[in-house]
Each structure stands twice: as C-alpha cells, then as structure tokens.
Design a protein around this motif. Structure first.
Motif, mmCIF file in Angstrom:
data_model
loop_
_atom_site.group_PDB
_atom_site.id
_atom_site.type_symbol
_atom_site.label_atom_id
_atom_site.label_comp_id
_atom_site.label_asym_id
_atom_site.label_seq_id
_atom_site.Cartn_x
_atom_site.Cartn_y
_atom_site.Cartn_z
ATOM 1 N N SER A 532 0.861 -1.186 0.000
ATOM 2 C CA SER A 532 0.000 0.000 0.000
ATOM 3 C C SER A 532 0.892 1.229 0.000
ATOM 4 C CB SER A 532 -0.865 -0.003 1.266
ATOM 5 O OG SER A 532 -1.405 1.294 1.489
ATOM 6 N N GLY A 534 0.010 4.072 1.013
ATOM 7 C CA GLY A 534 -0.258 4.786 2.259
ATOM 8 C C GLY A 534 -1.035 6.074 2.088
ATOM 9 N N ARG B 143 11.421 2.492 9.667
ATOM 10 C CA ARG B 143 10.979 1.225 9.090
ATOM 11 C C ARG B 143 11.288 1.200 7.604
ATOM 12 N NH1 ARG B 143 5.284 0.664 12.404
ATOM 13 N NH2 ARG B 143 6.249 0.675 14.454
ATOM 14 N N HIS B 144 11.580 0.018 7.110
ATOM 15 C CA HIS B 144 11.980 -0.100 5.709
ATOM 16 C C HIS B 144 10.772 -0.439 4.829
ATOM 17 C CE1 HIS B 144 15.349 -0.523 2.836
ATOM 18 N NE2 HIS B 144 14.433 -1.178 2.172
ATOM 19 N N ALA B 145 10.588 0.316 3.756
ATOM 20 C CA ALA B 145 9.446 0.093 2.860
ATOM 21 C C ALA B 145 9.394 -1.365 2.425
ATOM 22 C CB ALA B 145 9.557 0.986 1.633
ATOM 23 N N GLY B 146 8.194 -1.934 2.452
ATOM 24 C CA GLY B 146 8.022 -3.294 1.967
ATOM 25 C C GLY B 146 8.322 -4.352 3.001
ATOM 26 N N HIS B 147 8.617 -3.946 4.226
ATOM 27 C CA HIS B 147 8.920 -4.925 5.266
ATOM 28 C C HIS B 147 8.205 -4.566 6.556
ATOM 29 C CE1 HIS B 147 12.049 -7.069 3.045
ATOM 30 N NE2 HIS B 147 12.247 -5.901 2.477
ATOM 31 N N HIS B 148 7.559 -5.546 7.140
ATOM 32 C CA HIS B 148 6.991 -5.349 8.470
ATOM 33 C C HIS B 148 6.988 -6.702 9.147
ATOM 34 C CE1 HIS B 148 3.440 -7.004 6.481
ATOM 35 N NE2 HIS B 148 2.882 -7.171 7.658
ATOM 36 N N GLY B 201 8.567 7.194 3.779
ATOM 37 C CA GLY B 201 8.138 5.830 4.071
ATOM 38 C C GLY B 201 6.929 5.454 3.236
ATOM 39 N N ARG B 202 6.367 4.282 3.504
ATOM 40 C CA ARG B 202 5.289 3.774 2.654
ATOM 41 C C ARG B 202 4.215 3.104 3.492
ATOM 42 N NH1 ARG B 202 7.505 0.076 -1.961
ATOM 43 N NH2 ARG B 202 6.857 -1.747 -0.781
ATOM 44 N N GLY B 203 3.008 3.139 2.983
ATOM 45 C CA GLY B 203 1.907 2.414 3.602
ATOM 46 C C GLY B 203 1.639 2.887 5.022
ATOM 47 N N ASP B 205 3.392 2.662 7.475
ATOM 48 C CA ASP B 205 4.581 3.214 8.116
ATOM 49 C C ASP B 205 4.970 4.582 7.577
ATOM 50 O OD1 ASP B 205 4.715 0.812 9.526
ATOM 51 O OD2 ASP B 205 5.848 -0.147 7.912
#
Ligand code: FMN
Ligand code: SF4
Ligand code: SF4
Ligand code: SF4
Ligand code: FES
Ligand code: FES
Lengths: 614, 316
Positions: A532, A534, B143-148, B201-203, B205
């Motif tokens: 996503s 975001g 936090r690193h994009a694409g990782h959680h 960041g992404r999503g 995060d």
C-alpha cells in the motif's frame, strides 16, 4: 526555490555515481522533458525525473544512500531534500541507513513459500543471521520476484552487480553473494511450448538470439514497423481498434480507445510508456517476453509511438528484472545503431526514441499513474482520475501507457490486420493470451493459448490437472481463488466474470490439498499491507486490520468469535473496495474474500475460543 | 490554491443529488454543491485554501456510472451528474474511514465535527482489539518500505509515538497525524514554497518527515506556522498550546479572538489573536482573506511576544 541542504558532503564514489547519471542522461533527446522547445514545464524542476536513476547509481556504487549522497543528488537535480528523502524511503530497493552492500532478496511469496522459499529463508538465517543483519552480506525476505515457475527465487542486489537465481539454494546464494558469477535463469526453459508453430506472442522465444538484430530480422522482425510506416498512423490506430485488443496488464481496457484519444489530442508533445513493472504475485510473462525477445517490444513500441504521435517512449522495467533490463538496453542500442530508432526511423523521416527506467521495488508503481509519478521522480502514489493519462499523463502530457504483452500483440495486428486478430476468441476477448502457470503443476511456465481456451485445457498443456488440486489463484493476489469444479470456465474476460473471477495478469497458481491456506492468505494480506502506498485511509489502515484479523482467525484467537471476525473482515473489505483511490486497495480483499467464501480457511483448522459460530 | 473567480461568468450545469436537482457553476466540486444545499458532509483532508488531495476518503459519495465511490471534495461536477449521499455504501465507507482512523490515531483533538461524525456514522474503533505498544521516538521513521513484522493480531497497530519537541515555537505530535497531506501542501506549492517536510516511508509506516528526520532547526523550515494553521487533528500545535494542554489549563471555551492587522511589514495581513487567560496562545488568519488565504509568516504567527511583553514560553 532555494534549497537548504544538509552540511554533509558526498564521498568521491557517491559523487562519481551521481555525476555519471546526470552526465549520460539524454537530456536533449527528441521530446525529452527538458527539451526547451517542448514546453512541458518540467525544466522548472531541474532534472527531477533523474531522481530514481541517481539513487540507483548510489545504491549500486556504495550500497546505501547517505546524507551526503542525498544532499548531492538534491543539489545536482534541484530537488528539495525532504521530498527526495520521501522518494528514497518509498522504495524497497533503496536504503537510507547503512546496509550490507551485498544483499539477497529471498522470495517468500505465495508461489515460492511452500515450494522451497520458506526453507531457503530458514537456511539463509542459519548462515547469515537474522534478516538484514551482517556488515558485508545479508539477506531479506521479498515479495514475488516474477520467477515463480522456478521456485524458490532470489534476486541479488550487490555493489558488483544484480542477478537472479531460480531455483535457488543456500549454497548458490552464498557463493553468488561472495562474488561468484551466476548464470541467470534461461527464459526458454520457462516456455514449455517454445518452438511450437501455434505460437504468436511466444513464436520467437528460443528461436531468435535475443542479443542479435539480424537473428530477429531473419525471423520476420521489423516487418510490422515497415508496414506501419507504409500505411500511416491513422490506419494503425484503426487496426488496433478493429482488433478489439484489450490491455493485458490487468484492467482489460480497450487499447484502441486509448490510442485514438492520444493520437487525436492537439497537444504537440505526447508520450508512450511501456508498463514493464510486472509485480503481481504469480506473474512472469512479461519477463519472459523481454528476456527472450526484446526486439519485439522495442519494435512494437516504435509502432505504437509513431501511431499516437509520441517522439519519446519510456520503458519502466521492474527493478528486480536485471536480465530483462540488460536485454532491452542492448536491443535499443542495436535498433538505434541501425536506424530503427532515432531521428529518422527506417528512413521514414519520423522521430521516435526510447529510454529505459528501472523501478526500485514497489508493486504500486505498476499502477499506471503511480508509475508516471515514479518516472517523474516522485513518490509512487497513484493520482486521482480523472484526468486520465490520455489527457494528462506523464509530465502532464497526453500519454498512452500499455503493458508489455499488450504492445507485443500490436506487431501481429499490423502484420495480419485487425480482423484476423479479432477472429480469434470472442466478444471483447480477442487474440491469444499468455498465462503464468506455477505451483503444483507438472510443467510450470508461460503458456500462450487462444482466448476462450478452458482452464482445464490450459492445465492439460502443462502436464494435466494436478493430482489433489484444491484451488487455483486466478489473476494474481488481486484476483481470486477458483476450485476444481470450475475448470471448464472459458478463459475470457466474460467467462471468468461469470464465475466471479478475473483474468487479471494471467496468473494460474495451483495449490493442492496439502496447502496451508491460512498461511497463503496471511501472505497475501501481508503483501497488500507492505505494498500500500499509504495515501488513502481505507487501504493504508484497512490492509493492516485485514492482516491482523486473519492472524487471529489463524490462531483461533478471534475477538468475539468467528462470526464477529468475519463481519469485521467484510466491513474492511467493503470500504477498501468502495472507497480506495486505486486498484490496489480496491482489490486488496479480493483473494481473501473468495477464500473465505469457498471455505478454504476456517472450516476446520483453528481452535475456537468463543464458540458462537454455528 | 483555490481562488474564487468572480471575474468570469461560468456556465451553469445541472446536477442531481439524492433526487433533487441543482443548478451550479461549472467547475464547482460535488462538495460545493452539498455545502450549498446545507448537507453535513464529513471532511478531513479538504481545506478551502489547499489543492484537494482526496486522501482521507471520508467525504465519498456515489456517482452514477462509477463503480468505486467518488471523493466529493475533489470531483468536479459535470452536466447531468447523478449523485447519491443517502446510500448504505456511502454511510458504510464514511463510518469505516472514521473508525479505521480512530483505531490507529489519537483523534481526541480533532475537533467537535469529527467527534460528531464519528457518533453519527457509528464508528467503533475499539473492535479491532486492544491498543498495541507505542513506537519509541524515531522508530516509525526508520521502518523499511516493503517490510513489516507479521502481527499476531492480539493487539492493534497504531501510530502512537512520543511528541517531537525540537524548537521553541511548535511541536509535532505525530500520534495524531492522519496523513492528510495538508501540512505538506502548505509548506510546499500551496503556500510557503519551502518544502521542509514531506511524506516519507510507505503504507502504514508512512510519516511526515524532514530529510533523514533531522530536527526542524536543521531543515529548511522558516517557522511560518502555516502547517499548524491547516493541521486538522492537533498533531501540529504551538508550544504555547502544547504546554497549556499538558498543564491541564487549556481553555478553548474561555478563549477570545481579536482581529488586528499585522504591523511587521507593509503587506498588512489580517491576524486573529487567540487569547486565553490574558495571554496570546495562537495567531491565525482567516482562510478566505484575499491576501493571506489563511497563511502567515513567522513574524505574524509567532512574533507576538513583544505584544504581551512576557518571557517566551520556553527559554532555552
Ligand atoms: C496495484 C496495481 C498494480 C499494477 N501493476 C501492473 C503491472 O505490473 N503491469 C501492468 O502492465 N499493469 C499493471 N497494472 C495496470 C495498470 O494500471 C494499467 O492498467 C496498465 O498498465 C495499462 O496497460 P494495458 O491497457 O496495456 O493493460 C496495475 C494496476 C494496479 C492497480
Ligand atoms: S488504494 Fe492503497 S495503494 Fe492505492 S492510493 Fe490508496 S493507499 Fe495507495
Ligand atoms: S513552519 Fe512553515 S516552513 Fe516550517 S514546516 Fe511548517 S509550513 Fe513548512
Ligand atoms: S501533521 Fe497534521 S496536517 Fe500534517 S499530515 Fe498529519 S494530520 Fe495532516
Ligand atoms: S517468484 Fe516467488 S512467488 Fe513469484
Ligand atoms: S475530504 Fe475528501 S477525500 Fe478527504
């Protein structure tokens, strides 16, 4: 705008990497965004469109983007540092903190996890320690790498080059990280039908040498462009419309409609973009086309560009596809050298050229407007539509964007005519279609069949209906599951819709009875949560809540019982599907919904805590 | 920036909303129509003085011919458009946006409207389980994009984190940030053209951040406070307000507002001085003011100390 930059200076290596990108950029090429004559206004922003290439160069040289490197990029390209940082942190292949310069991205996605991917992750952890640890070499989990037909897959991102290994094992990966050369996967092996006379899109796979223009010409290459130049742009657009060619990237939009809109626009500057960001889990068809027959895409883009009146085309290739990128770069330079691209295409006086841009690890950049933002050096966030790209696309100009497979179809349409193409298949579903078969099939790979072939017939080609087949993920993570009693569905837009499914990007990922579907669903939910962008609330928060709820169901730790959790999932599903900005959020619940309704999870597994479910 | 163009006469188009026909000027948004009809349409990322980003999706409506719902704040009307606001789908999506935000963010300072909409639409943020642990300072930005890490679902993830206090004038309380992009727009092309902050960041995060999350004094920030002026959730606020709230003496009921003209330069921006307990706590400008459009500079926004002749709120 004056820039306020951090005081940190770049190292010599960082500076050289950035200078090389900016120095070599074809900034004055025909129709290029900074061409002062074209009036796109992009020049006001410096060369912001080189932001991704510059970050890639720094990553490839030193393995991460330091403050000094970012400041130097900003100074050189005239981009505010906060915005550049926002871009760098958007992409999974970039790191703004120190990281080992040699990294293996190990696929743990749905096509690999149960087929060696999880085992490989465990082996890598044993050798190199936890994900991301290690000073010189490290490993990390990755979403689908587009090599699902040869699971498990690994993408190597190192300061001595990029590579792919599939199938991979821990030895091969560690050796490659240590600098040993690896032979990339051979696309011909991924094309079981290679050499068969029935093929159109795949006809040259394994037949031509992808690095040799003469070999391409000997196999009939450039006949399409010759004919297109002879009949003229208007006629080409007509043929595409008559062919009823629909987009193969997932949305199935009529290609002729897009092309006519852009061709008819009075704006003197237009762009053509090829969407080669193929990242839908389970999809690898575009990769095979680009690796095995790159000249076909280059030729098709030339036909398309000239037909719609674009002087420059961009090819946005997935960052995890180094072999495809190399093949295309080689093909473009050969084509240019022989007058098939440039100021006078095949002596016609027409101008068209191509630029290749590398993605950086973001599924969302396959969404057409996110891709355009990415090309412009912005975060890969989808734009509001309307306006549609045909009106205001790349750099605000009318733009045709098409998938790789869509474009390769164009050659055959100009050579054989629209009616011949339309005679294959039925309704809106014309021509042949590529499918990506993986999972528990005997002969995984890319298959080409006429639209309307049934799912069963397709499976027969790949060695028969798999023993113990339980469900097929059709169309990708954004698609849905179908069951063995639905194998007679004709693979057309209409046929799949009738059973509540979609062709999507042509994914046919097969699972048998031993599959842990709860784990599969959790991986799919985790994928959407990771990918996503975001931007909008339904998707940004909804994908998180969907994954959490599935985790509770998987563990039998439902809040308020199963029925309550299913209601919660349904509520989240509805807002994502109805109110998200783009297709990612709108389909993020699709596979989960279908699996739940088919009873693939929850009908047996998982202890129940509050037994209010019948 | 949205400007009301009085110079040209615009064609009227016909739009039907919940079966009632409206004649409205071409170029108006669906939200303009709903507002003029007196509907109470929820909104979070929309502001009259900013370009619509249509990110929050709380203002969605049904438009005939469109499968997904449509953001009323951004979509311009077309002749013959048929809009519905009274459907289950609209109510459900609005409720869920408020609910999802409430489940992840501290919405307690987002104002009376948000509180009212949340009740009206029936948002129930608590059903996603108990609140998970807050992030340590700076952790969310790293936090690193694409990782959680895969959740177990026992608690719900939130954006909770400590307040960032790195300058004397305003604080950033990103546990309240709903990522509405307003501050980014105000700092960028819509007003300030400074670009000190952007989305990073992404999503889930994603955060609002300076480059490498450096403190504001090391960034391009010029302390115009325009980001504070547009923030809908209290994520950005003056140190004066923050300290009063922390001390439990924040008193919006007892606040008086006095209009004046800024005396620092010749532009003559209209200022509204917000006074509590005989002390100026905030300075704003009306968003429909033809000069400021609600935006000010550091002198107008924060240069009030000399008026009240007391020590600055935080002495460093
Ligand atoms: C989240 C998302 C990811 C997408 N990824 C791709 C992709 O990797 N490749 C592609 O061709 N289209 C992708 N699409 C579809 C594109 O938005 C667009 O429809 C397509 O590139 C148009 O080309 P076509 O008409 O030739 O299919 C994606 C769409 C969404 C919403
Ligand atoms: S639906 Fe998801 S990916 Fe698409 S714009 Fe919204 S947040 Fe971004
Ligand atoms: S105070 Fe002004 S310059 Fe600083 S971040 Fe806010 S809007 Fe930007
Ligand atoms: S800080 Fe405020 S204005 Fe900025 S994005 Fe967050 S909620 Fe919106
Ligand atoms: S490469 Fe692993 S799932 Fe596709
Ligand atoms: S107010 Fe319309 S999308 Fe946020």
């Amino acid at each position: 705008m004056d820039l306020t930059l951090l005081a940190d200076a770049p190292t010599t290596a960082e500076r050289a990497a950035v200078d090389a990108v900016v120095g070599s950029a074809p900034g004055t090429g025909p129709g290029s965004p900074t061409d002062p004559a074209d009036g796109t206004g992009a020049a006001d922003e410096g060369r912001r469109d080189l932001l991704l290439p510059a970050f890639h160069a720094v990553m490839d040289a030193v393995g991460w983007i330091s403050r000094g490197a970012l400041s130097y990029v900003c100074e050189t390209l005239h981009v505010p540092p906060a915005e550049a940082y926002g871009v760098a942190t958007f992409y999974a292949l970039f790191s703004v903190t120190p990281r080992a310069p040699r990294i293996a991205h190990v696929c743990d996605d749905v096509g690999c996890a149960a087929f060696g991917g999880e085992d490989l992750c465990a082996a890598m952890e044993e050798r190199l320690g936890p994900e991301g640890s290690g000073e010189e070499v490290t490993w990390t989990r990755s979403p689908c790498l587009g090599l699902c037909e040869r699971a498990p897959a690994v993408f190597l991102q190192t300061t001595h080059g990029h590579g792919q290994i599939a199938p991979a094992d821990a030895d091969a990966v560690t050796h490659a990280l240590d600098g040993e050369d690896v032979a990339g996967p051979d696309p011909v092996v991924s094309t079981p039908q290679a050499g068969s006379p029935d093929l159109e899109l795949l006809s040259r796979v394994g037949v031509v040498d992808p690095g040799d223009l003469d070999s391409y010409r000997a196999a009939g290459g450039y006949a399409g462009l010759r004919r297109a130049l002879a009949v003229g742009p208007a006629r080409v657009v007509d043929e595409i419309t008559v062919a009823s060619l629909t987009g193969r990237g997932g949305a199935a939009f009529p290609t002729g409609t897009k092309w006519s809109a852009v061709a008819g626009s009075p704006d003197p500057v237009k762009y053509l973009v090829c969407n080669a960001d193929e990242s839908e889990p389970g999809t690898f068809k575009d990769r095979v086309l680009m690796e095995a027959d790159p000249f076909a895409l280059v030729e098709a883009m030339t036909v398309a560009g000239i037909a719609v009146g674009a002087r420059l085309g961009y090819l946005y290739v997935r960052g995890e596809y180094p072999a495809a990128e190399a093949a295309l770069l080689r093909a473009i330079s050969e084509a240019r050298r022989h007058g098939y691209l440039g100021d006078d295409v095949m002596g016609s006086g027409r101008v068209f050229d191509l630029e290749v841009r590398r993605g950086a690890g973001a599924y969302i950049c396959g969404e057409e407007t996110a891709l355009m933002n990415s090309l412009e050096g912005r975060r890969g966030e989808p734009r509001a539509k309307p306006p549609f790209p045909t009106v205001s696309g790349l750099f605000g100009k009318p733009t045709v964007i098409n998938n790789v497979e869509t474009l390769v179809n164009v050659l055959r349409i100009v050579e054989q005519g629209g009616p011949a193409f339309a005679s294959v298949g039925s309704g809106r579903s014309t021509g042949t279609k590529l499918f990506c078969l993986s999972g528990v099939v005997a002969r995984p790979g890319v298959y080409e069949v006429p639209m309307g072939t049934t799912l069963r017939e397709l499976l027969e080609l790949a060695g028969g209906v798999p023993v113990g087949l339980k469900a097929i993920l059709l169309g990708g993570a954004a698609g849905s599951f179908v069951t063995p009693d639905q194998l007679d569905v004709p693979l057309t837009l209409e046929g799949t819709r009738e059973i509540g499914a979609t062709l999507g990007s042509g994914v046919v990922l097969c699972f048998d009875e031993s599959t842990d579907f709860a784990a599969v669903l959790r991986r799919i939910a985790g994928f959407f949560r990771d990918e996503s962008c975001g931007q909008c609330v339904p998707c940004r928060v909804g994908t998180v809540r969907q994954e959490e709820a599935l985790a509770r169901i998987e563990r039998g730790r439902e809040i308020g019982g199963r029925t309550v959790e299913l209601q919660l999932l349904d509520d989240v599903d509805r807002v994502m599907t109805d109110a998200s900005i783009c297709g990612l959020g709108q389909t993020a619940a699709s596979a989960v919904r279908s699996a739940l309704s088919l009873g693939l999870i929850g009908s047996g597994g998982g202890a129940r805590r509050n037994g209010d479910h019948p | 920036m949205t400007t009301v163009d009085l110079g040209t006469i615009r064609r009227l188009v016909s739009v039907t909303v919940d079966d009632v026909e409206h004649r409205v000027p071409e170029g108006a948004t669906i939200m303009d129509v709903l507002d003029s009809a007196g509907a109470d349409t929820p909104r979070l990322c929309q502001a009259p003085n900013l370009t619509p980003v249509n990110a929050c999706r709380v203002c969605v409506v049904e438009v005939e011919g469109s499968r997904p719902l449509v953001p009323s704040c951004a979509r311009r009307v077309e002749d013959g458009m048929v809009v519905r606001t009274d459907t289950d789908r609209v109510a459900h999506s609005r409720r869920m946006v408020l609910e999802l935000l409430g489940s992840a963010n501290d919405m307690s300072q987002a104002g009376d409207d948000v509180a009212r909409w949340s009740i009206e639409y029936g948002a129930d943020p608590e059903r996603y389980g108990p609140v998970g642990p807050p992030a340590a300072a700076g952790e969310r930005g790293n936090r690193h994009a694409g990782h959680h890490s895969a959740p177990d679902g026992e608690t719900r993830a939130t954006v909770a984190q400590p307040v960032t206090v790195d300058n004397d004038l305003y604080v950033r309380d990103y546990a309240r940030c709903i990522l509405c992009y307003k501050c980014v727009e105000a700092c960028g092309t819509d007003a300030q053209n400074t670009f000190a902050i952007a989305v990073a960041g992404r999503g889930f995060d994603a955060t609002i951040s300076t480059e490498f999350a450096v403190p504001l004094p090391d960034s391009a920030c010029v302390y115009c406070g325009n980001c504070i002026g547009v923030c809908p959730t209290g994520a950005l606020k003056s140190v004066a307000e923050h300290e009063r709230r922390e001390a439990g003496v924040w008193d919006p009921e007892g606040e008086t507002v006095t209009s004046t003209i800024c005396s620092f330069c010749g532009v003559g921006c209209t200022l509204e001085l917000h006074v509590q307990d005989n002390t100026i706590v905030n300075v704003t400008s009306p968003h429909d003011h033809s000069v400021t459009h609600g935006h000010l500079c550091i002198k107008g926004r924060f240069g009030f100390q000399h008026v009240q002749n007391v020590a600055p709120p935080r002495d460093r």
